[in-house]
Design an enzyme around this catalytic site. Structure first.
Site, PDB file in Angstrom:
ATOM      1  N   ASP A 154      -6.016   3.161  17.796  1.00 17.73           N
ATOM      2  CA  ASP A 154      -4.898   3.065  16.852  1.00 17.73           C
ATOM      3  C   ASP A 154      -4.117   4.382  16.817  1.00 17.73           C
ATOM      4  O   ASP A 154      -4.476   5.359  17.495  1.00 17.73           O
ATOM      5  CB  ASP A 154      -5.484   2.720  15.468  1.00 17.73           C
ATOM      6  N   ASP A 209       2.159  -4.502  12.430  1.00 20.50           N
ATOM      7  CA  ASP A 209       1.119  -5.516  12.227  1.00 20.50           C
ATOM      8  C   ASP A 209       1.698  -6.893  11.914  1.00 20.50           C
ATOM      9  O   ASP A 209       2.648  -7.019  11.130  1.00 20.50           O
ATOM     10  CB  ASP A 209       0.206  -5.107  11.062  1.00 20.50           C
TER      11      ASP A 209
HETATM   12  C1  GLA Z   1      -3.453  -0.648  11.985  1.00 16.65           C
HETATM   13  C2  GLA Z   1      -3.500  -1.596  13.172  1.00 16.65           C
HETATM   14  C3  GLA Z   1      -4.204  -2.887  12.768  1.00 16.65           C
HETATM   15  C4  GLA Z   1      -5.610  -2.564  12.279  1.00 16.65           C
HETATM   16  C5  GLA Z   1      -5.551  -1.553  11.133  1.00 16.65           C
HETATM   17  C6  GLA Z   1      -6.921  -1.049  10.753  1.00 16.65           C
HETATM   18  O1  GLA Z   1      -2.662  -1.145  10.958  1.00 16.65           O
HETATM   19  O2  GLA Z   1      -2.218  -1.872  13.638  1.00 16.65           O
HETATM   20  O3  GLA Z   1      -4.263  -3.793  13.853  1.00 16.65           O
HETATM   21  O4  GLA Z   1      -6.364  -2.054  13.349  1.00 16.65           O
HETATM   22  O5  GLA Z   1      -4.767  -0.425  11.496  1.00 16.65           O
HETATM   23  O6  GLA Z   1      -6.883  -0.073   9.778  1.00 16.65           O
END
Ligand code: GLA
Length: 391
Positions: A154, A209
Site C-alpha cells: 500500500d 478504493d
Molecule cells: C488502502 C487500500 C485498501 C486497503 C486499506 C487497508 O485504503 O487501498 O485496499 O488495503 O488501505 O488499510
C-alpha cells in the site's frame, strides 16, 4: 508482427485510447500470466482479521468450488501486524494469529491454495501498523520464509517518497529473497503507475478504493479502462477488489460488476464473506464463462467500443480462445444516476459524465419511483450476436 501487437494496435487506433504505452519492459518474474484470482479480507472484514477467519475462508474457497473455478490466492489485508521484534522482523498480532503467520500459510497451502499478505511502502500502513519503509530486505526475506506467494504493498504514510523508486526497491528485495511472489502495487493511480507498474509489479491499482455501490463501481470502470493498453500477461491494471456479495448492490448489479471486471482483464479478488454465500453470489463468482473471458491467454484488456444508441454501451475484449479474431462483448445499461443529476438524455453523451450510456425502457421514469430494476443487466456474447438486453 505478433498477433497480440496487431490486436492491441488495432484497438488503440479504433478506440482512440487515451493512454498508449511506450514499449515498456515488464517485470519478468514469470507470475500472473493471467490476472490473479483469489480472495482478500479488506472489503468485508476490514481490521477484523484472524487466523481463524483465514482458515475458515480457505476451507470455504475449496468447499464452494471457488478454488476449482480459479480462485487461488487467499490474502490477509491490513491489521495482521502489530510491531517489529528486536531483530527488525514484523510481528503478527498474537491474540488474532496465535501461532504467527507461517503455520497459517502452511494451512492455506495444504488446501491447494496460495497465501498472500499486505504491507505498506511507507512508514506505517493505512491503519497505523508498521510499514516496510527502510525494512524492505528483511520484510521480503521474512515473507519468503513464511511461504508468502502474493504481497500487496500500500501507499499510506509515504509522504515525500517517490513511488517508482520505493516500489522498485521492494521488487528488488522480493527478487533477492528468492521465492516467486506476485507483487501487487497499491498506490491508487496517484502517480501514473500504468507507466512504471509493468516493470515493477504484476498489478497496480489504478484508482482509489472501491465501495459497495453502483456509482463507485462504474466510476472505477471509467477511470481504469483508460489505461487498457498498459495491461499484458504478467502486468495488469487493478481496479480494486470485488464487492460481489457484500450487500450494497443488487445481484444484477453484481453480475454487471463481475462481467465488467472480466472484460477489463482485472484481477478477480473476491471481497465477500465466502463462508456464508447465498446461492446467487456463488453463481456470480463461479460463472465459468465470465471467468474464462477474464483469464483469456491473449491478455488484452477489453475496451468500450460502441455507443450504438442512446443509453447503450458495448465493451469488447479480443480473445485468444475465440476463432477468427472474434471478440466477446459485454453490453448493458448503466442507468443509476442520482435523481438530482438526472436530465433528459439525447443522442449526445451528457456533459461531465465520462462515457456514460443510459438506457431507458419506454415508459420508465428516471427519478423518484424510477424503474431501476433492469439497470446493471449485462449480456455477454459474441460480437456478432444479438445485442438486445435480456427481456
Ligand atoms: C488502502 C487500500 C485498501 C486497503 C486499506 C487497508 O485504503 O487501498 O485496499 O488495503 O488501505 O488499510
Amino acid at each position: 508482427m505478433s498477433a497480440r501487437f496487431v490486436t492491441v494496435l488495432c484497438c488503440a487506433l479504433t478506440l482512440g485510447a487515451r493512454y498508449v504505452p511506450r514499449a515498456a519492459p515488464t517485470l519478468d518474474n514469470g507470475l500472473a500470466r493471467t490476472p490473479p484470482m483469489g480472495w482478500n479480507s479488506w472489503n468485508h472484514f476490514h481490521c477484523d482479521v484472524s487466523a481463524q477467519l483465514i482458515k475458515e475462508t480457505a476451507d470455504a474457497v475449496v468447499a464452494s468450488g471457488m478454488r476449482d473455478a480459479g480462485y487461488r490466492y487467499v490474502v490477509i489485508d491490513d491489521c495482521w501486524q502489530v510491531a517489529r521484534d528486536r531483530t527488525g522482523r514484523l510481528v503478527a498480532d498474537s491474540a488474532r494469529f496465535p501461532g504467527g503467520i507461517k503455520p497459517l500459510a502452511d494451512y492455506v497451502h495444504a488446501k491447494g491454495l496460495r497465501f498472500g499478505i499486505y504491507t505498506d511502502a511507507g512508514r506505517r500502513t493505512c491503519q497505523g501498523r508498521p510499514g516496510t519503509y527502510g525494512s524492505e530486505e528483511i520484510d521480503a526475506r521474512t515473507f519468503a520464509e513464511w511461504g508468502v506467494d502474493y504481497v500487496k504493498e500500500d501507499w499510506c504514510n509515504a509522504e515525500g517518497l517517490d513511488p517508482p523508486t520505493q516500489y522498485a526497491t521492494f521488487r528488488d528485495a522480493l527478487a533477492k529473497a528468492g521465492r516467486p511472489i506476485v507483487f501487487s502495487i497499491c498506490e491508487w493511480g496517484s502517480n501514473h503507475p500504468w507507466e512504471w507498474g509493468p516493470r515493477t509489479g504484476n498489478l497496480w491499482r489504478t484508482t482509489g478504493d472501491i465501495s459497495d455501490r453502483w456509482a463507485s463501481m462504474i466510476a472505477i470502470l471509467d477511470l481504469s479502462s483508460q489505461y487498457a493498453l498498459a495491461a499484458r500477461p504478467g502486468a495488469w491494471n487493478d481496479p480494486d477488489m470485488l464487492e460481489v456479495g457484500n450487500g450494497g448492490m443488487t445481484d444484477d448489479e453484481y453480475r454487471a460488476h463481475f462481467s465488467l471486471w472480466a472484460v477489463m482483464s482485472a484481477p478477480l479478488m473476491a471481497g465477500n464473506d465466502v463462508r456464508a454465500m447465498p446461492p446467487a453470489t456463488r453463481e456470480i463468482l463461479g460463472n465459468k464463462d465470465v471467468i474464462a473471458v477474464d483469464q483469456d491467454s491473449l491478455g488484452v484488456q477489453g475496451m468500450l467500443v460502441q455507443e450504438p444508441g442512446i443509453d447503450l454501451q458495448v465493451w469488447s475484449k479480443p480473445l485468444a480462445r475465440v476463432a477468427n479474431g472474434d471478440r466477446d462483448v459485454v453490453e448493458g445499461d448503466r442507468t443509476h444516476r442520482p435523481c438530482s443529476r438526472a436530465r433528459p438524455v439525447g443522442p449526445q453523451r451528457p456533459r461531465g459524465v465520462h462515457g456514460a450510456v443510459l438506457r431507458h425502457r419506454p415508459g420508465a421514469r428516471r427519478c423518484d419511483g424510477a424503474d431501476h430494476s433492469r439497470h446493471g443487466r449485462l449480456k455477454l456474447g459474441r460480437e456478432d450476436s444479438n445485442l438486445q438486453l435480456p427481456g
